[in-house]
Scaffold this active site. Sequence first.
Site, short mmCIF file in Angstrom:
data_model
loop_
_atom_site.label_atom_id
_atom_site.label_comp_id
_atom_site.label_asym_id
_atom_site.label_seq_id
_atom_site.Cartn_x
_atom_site.Cartn_y
_atom_site.Cartn_z
N ASP A 65 -85.25 16.00 -114.64
CA ASP A 65 -85.86 15.45 -115.86
C ASP A 65 -86.89 14.36 -115.58
O ASP A 65 -87.09 13.46 -116.39
CB ASP A 65 -84.79 14.89 -116.83
CG ASP A 65 -83.72 15.91 -117.13
OD1 ASP A 65 -84.08 17.07 -117.36
OD2 ASP A 65 -82.53 15.55 -117.11
N LYS A 108 -91.55 16.84 -114.23
CA LYS A 108 -92.27 17.73 -113.30
C LYS A 108 -93.21 18.67 -114.04
O LYS A 108 -94.29 18.99 -113.55
CB LYS A 108 -91.26 18.57 -112.49
CG LYS A 108 -90.41 17.75 -111.56
CD LYS A 108 -89.38 18.61 -110.85
CE LYS A 108 -88.28 19.10 -111.75
NZ LYS A 108 -87.39 18.07 -112.31
N GLY A 150 -85.38 22.27 -117.93
CA GLY A 150 -86.13 22.10 -119.16
C GLY A 150 -87.39 21.32 -118.85
O GLY A 150 -87.33 20.13 -118.56
N HIS A 151 -88.52 22.00 -118.83
CA HIS A 151 -89.79 21.34 -118.53
C HIS A 151 -90.61 21.22 -119.82
O HIS A 151 -90.99 22.22 -120.40
CB HIS A 151 -90.58 22.13 -117.47
CG HIS A 151 -89.89 22.14 -116.14
ND1 HIS A 151 -90.28 22.95 -115.10
CD2 HIS A 151 -88.85 21.43 -115.68
CE1 HIS A 151 -89.48 22.72 -114.06
NE2 HIS A 151 -88.62 21.81 -114.40
N GLN A 157 -84.78 20.78 -111.58
CA GLN A 157 -83.75 19.77 -111.29
C GLN A 157 -84.32 18.71 -110.33
O GLN A 157 -85.51 18.46 -110.36
CB GLN A 157 -82.46 20.41 -110.74
CG GLN A 157 -81.66 21.19 -111.77
CD GLN A 157 -82.17 22.59 -111.99
OE1 GLN A 157 -82.46 23.32 -111.06
NE2 GLN A 157 -82.29 23.01 -113.23
P1 IMP Z 1 -75.74 23.42 -113.75
O1 IMP Z 1 -77.01 23.42 -112.98
O2 IMP Z 1 -75.90 23.87 -115.17
O3 IMP Z 1 -74.63 24.13 -113.05
O4 IMP Z 1 -75.24 21.89 -113.89
C1 IMP Z 1 -74.85 21.12 -112.75
C2 IMP Z 1 -75.32 19.68 -112.89
O5 IMP Z 1 -76.74 19.63 -112.82
C3 IMP Z 1 -74.93 19.01 -114.21
O6 IMP Z 1 -74.73 17.63 -113.98
C4 IMP Z 1 -76.19 19.19 -115.05
O7 IMP Z 1 -76.29 18.22 -116.07
C5 IMP Z 1 -77.27 19.02 -114.00
N1 IMP Z 1 -78.52 19.69 -114.34
C6 IMP Z 1 -78.78 21.01 -114.31
N2 IMP Z 1 -80.05 21.26 -114.67
C7 IMP Z 1 -80.60 20.07 -114.94
C8 IMP Z 1 -81.91 19.66 -115.33
O8 IMP Z 1 -82.84 20.45 -115.50
N3 IMP Z 1 -82.09 18.32 -115.49
C9 IMP Z 1 -81.11 17.41 -115.26
N4 IMP Z 1 -79.89 17.76 -114.89
C10 IMP Z 1 -79.63 19.07 -114.72
#
Ligand code: IMP
Length: 444
Positions: A21, A24, A48-49, A232
């Site tokens: 977040d 990017k 989420g971009h 991420q």
């Molecule tokens: P997952 O990727 O949905 O399995 O989540 C694993 C961890 O990564 C959790 O703490 C999510 O909140 C975090 N996470 C996954 N995608 C994002 C993102 O795009 N931004 C911030 N945190 C993320």
Amino acid sequence: MSRHSSVSANSTVIVGAQWGDEGKGKIVDCLCEKNDLVARYQGGANAGHTVVVGDKKFKLHLLPSGVIREKRSLIGAGVVLDILALREEIAQVEKAGLKITPKVLGIDYRAPLLLPTHKILDGIQEESKAASKIGTTKQGIGPAYSDLAARTALMFSDTLAVDWEARFGRALSGHETILEKLYSRKLSAAERAVCTEYCKAAPAYAKFAADASAESSNAIAAGKPVLFEGAQGALLDNSFGTYPFVTSSHPIAGGACTGVGVSPRCISKIEGVAKAYCTRVGAGAFPSELTDKLGDSIRGRGAEFGTTTGRPRRVGWFDAVALRYSSRLNGFTGLHITKLDVLGGLDELMICDAYEANGKQTRDYPANPADFAGAKPVYKRFAGFEDLGADGWKKVAVDGEKKGLAALPQNALLFVQKISELSGVPIVSVSVGPERESIIFAKD
Ligand code: IMP
């Protein structure tokens, strides 16, 4: 010698330097004006971009941010592809005026499919963790990458096969067995209908099938500028993040090679994106977290709510220890600082420059996750800078076209320079608002 081994590469990897977040999407959108091709290398619809163009706000999850400028945009083999999420996203961006044609979008044949049952499994596995939940986005990411590692995944190429329905059926019954035997759970009629919908919808995307590895490598060999877009952030890396509170892919720069299928020799620049403060969603240690009113205020001013899940993000001061670690993992050649304007109006600013762990101070990120979990922040303090308001910051950005970072208010510039000094990475740009134009590039 092959044409790919004598390359003078002109490519840049854009990496989230913190916990995701960082903004990017906006950086890729700005940089891709000068790039011919954008390739996304990992993650899935958990990302989420957000990109703001005029009065339009695009929220991208699977589509590379290059689609907004109609650049050739590739989804690499490292991305787990949820066909229904893609369908919804394409419908949304097309409603906002973009056209997603096979000329713009390419999906690697080798991208693993993320099925509706992966999402169900993600939800059940999270619930079964009771107090030790990760706080996943419940988008099915962990189970989809598990299937890839276990060699039971379906690939995008399977949707092109004449017996696609049979292949889908076998994968589905494999998941049903797991659900029944491990979790005593049967699919509901509604869940079964979503699976049928997925199976029916998938063949329509065959027109996007591409070889992202060959296309990217050939473009680089031809001297074309290429952007690799990460999702991420480095501290959520499956191996080097704050395990187990991580995602299941490799957001670090090395992931660009394994996720698109290009040689490390194809990469010329690696640029990190970091907020002027830190945020994190989901569980896991966060030494510089602000759990007080100040944290609430920064969350509100920075609109720190998840693009994918809407969850409030945890907020904290900039963490230079984590950034130095991130820089080591990635080899940053430069840093984009985002959301500096959000800190405007605070009397005092802080940067965490060391941790206190096991009774000792350290400026190095602990390799043992247990030491990180118990780490307390040691801060350096800085004078704040004024809040210029939306119009004031826009004016600063306009001045920045000529003056570079010198256009920033003096204390804001000092803060950014400190971030650079304490992180050991030169600044490439500073963002002072959500719009495409609200960015100042450092002068060489
Ligand atoms: P997952 O990727 O949905 O399995 O989540 C694993 C961890 O990564 C959790 O703490 C999510 O909140 C975090 N996470 C996954 N995608 C994002 C993102 O795009 N931004 C911030 N945190 C993320």
